[in-house]
Each structure stands twice: as C-alpha cells, then as structure tokens.
Design an enzyme around this catalytic site. Sequence first.
Site, mmCIF file in Angstrom:
data_model
loop_
_atom_site.group_PDB
_atom_site.id
_atom_site.type_symbol
_atom_site.label_atom_id
_atom_site.label_comp_id
_atom_site.label_asym_id
_atom_site.label_seq_id
_atom_site.Cartn_x
_atom_site.Cartn_y
_atom_site.Cartn_z
ATOM 1 C CD GLU A 149 -2.978 -1.024 2.224
ATOM 2 O OE1 GLU A 149 -2.906 -0.092 3.352
ATOM 3 O OE2 GLU A 149 -4.039 -1.466 2.131
ATOM 4 C CD GLU A 184 -5.047 -5.258 3.135
ATOM 5 O OE1 GLU A 184 -3.730 -5.518 2.738
ATOM 6 O OE2 GLU A 184 -5.361 -4.343 3.811
#
Length: 335
Positions: free
Chosen positions: A168, A260
């Site tokens: 991320e 995710e």
Amino acid sequence: MRKPLLFASVLGVVMALQTPVGAAEAPAPAPTPVSANGQLRVCGLQLCDDQGRVVQLRGMSTHGTQWYARCVTDGSLDALAGDWRADVLRVSTYVQEGGYETDPQRFTALAQKFVDGAHRRGMYAVIDWHMLDPGDPDFNLARARTFFTAMAKKYKDHPGVLYEIANEPSGVSWSKIKAYAEKIIPVIRAQDPDAVVLVGTRAWSSFGVSEGANEQEVVRDPVNASNIMYTFHFYAASHRGEYLDALNRASDRLPVFVTEFGTQDYAGEGANDFAQSQRFLDLMKRKKISWTNWNYSDDHRSGAVFKTGTCDGGTWAGTGVLKDAGVWIRQRIRE
C-alpha cells in the site's frame, strides 16, 4: 536406458494378473486450482490459465506473520483449501512493525514455509511485500531486491506464485511508484520470467482515490512491463460509491487484482457492511476480478475471520470458530 522400461512392462503384466476381475480402479484425485489452471498469465485485462481461459481466484490473506504465524498451520491450511475451497493464499510479510527488517532470513524462511504449505494443497500463493509505513516503497528498495531475489529463485519453476511488490504505497506520486516497480520487476524476471507481478497503486492501493486522484494517472502512464496487474484495496464500511466506481472504471482499462479488502472500516474494525461488500463482490464476479480477503487470523478486530483464541485451539473447519465476517466470506469463497 531400456532396462527400466522393460522392468516396468513386466511389472505391469504381473500386477494386471494379480488384480481381481471387475475390481474398481481408485478414483482420480480431484483437480486443485494449480493443477487445473497451471501457470497463470495476464491476457488483455484478465487473469488467464495456461490455456488462455479467464480465471477468477478467490481466497484469503494472512495477517502479519510476525504476529499471527500460529494461525497458518497444517490444520488451518487444510481448512482453507478443503472446507473453504479457496484458490489462493496471500502471504503477508510486513517489512516494518517487527517484521522483515528485524530478521530478513527468518521472515524469508517463514514466507517460504507458508507458500510451500499453500502449494502442497494445490492453492496459488501471492507473495506480498507488505510495506505500509513509510508509504514510499523506495525506503525498502534494497530489502525488496534481496527478498524478491530469494523468493523468485526458489519458485522460478513453480506455476503457483504471484508476486505483490508493494502492498500500500501512500504519500508518494504515481511516478515514484511506477519507477520503483520498474526497478523491482526486472529483479523478479531475472529469476522467474513467467510469473504474474502485482503492482500497488497510489493512496493505499486505491488507484489514488484516497488522495484525491483516480485511475487515469495509471491509464496515462502505465508501468513499462508485461504480464502485470495493478492492485486495488477497499474496506466496505469506509469506501463507498466513489471507490466502487473507480474499480469499475479501472478494470475497463487495466488488469486489476484486489489483493486486500474487508467488510468493515479501513482499519478492519467496527460493524460489517455486508450489503456494500456484496456490491463489490458482484462487480468482481461479473468482471472476473480475483481477490483475497483480509485476514485469516484470530486478531481481536472484527476483520479477522476467526474468533479470538481459535489459533491456539486447533479447530479450524466449519462456522463455529468464525466471527460474522468469517462466516460471510467463507460462504462467498465456497460459492
């Protein structure tokens, strides 16, 4: 060279004579995701099997292995592959927060242990370089080179791996993330030229939405590499229509893998929003976007699928050990 063949031929005759007439042959083992699909590749905007047929993988992500290694056992992987019928396990190796940077050899070995466990059960494994804070992937560039060299060298001949090179990214431009990807992808390709590589996107893999941008920056300036997909993450209780629309638009222009997501807020906590989650899942089913859910542990947060204490108890299958989110996502994987 002919002797083994002659021996095998004679042995086959002997065995045939010893087999009772009418005896049933043992049934062939059921195909696993890896045996059925083989080496995956990106074809156009889709993830495809070794015959060029579009596939959608569905499965779970581990939590950080520095905290929840005890939740990834032979028993829990048996349950994930057999009871849940998952196609894929995402193995999340945190870089900071007590993870890889503290002991590279230990965390590389741990990641390989869990990837091997997925492979023994016929599941694919996403090798997740879980950089999070700091959000600039270049902060861990040297570590990433070391980690992915080791992982790609080990799995270069196995069709069951995908490499997620930056979990991320945040607080940095798309151009910096792209430049990082163009440094790390050749490291992987030098060892494993065939595997799919998953590239994180800006603003916690939201295609920039969480920082006021959108997917157009990637569409206009894609990574200079083939056989790659871009990642998107969402948490349904926090990420509403703007995120759903971005995923829909992006997947019309780019190959996307949702590595995710959760049914709660962006911290994996709070009440589940199953209705909004289902909207995302319906879109991903329609467009054959693969996904892994966060997370396969017994963390106290509502986003961990197991009730607290399950990982110390040794019972994994069925719904009795699951929180509400676990019951819900297990059923979506089994479908």
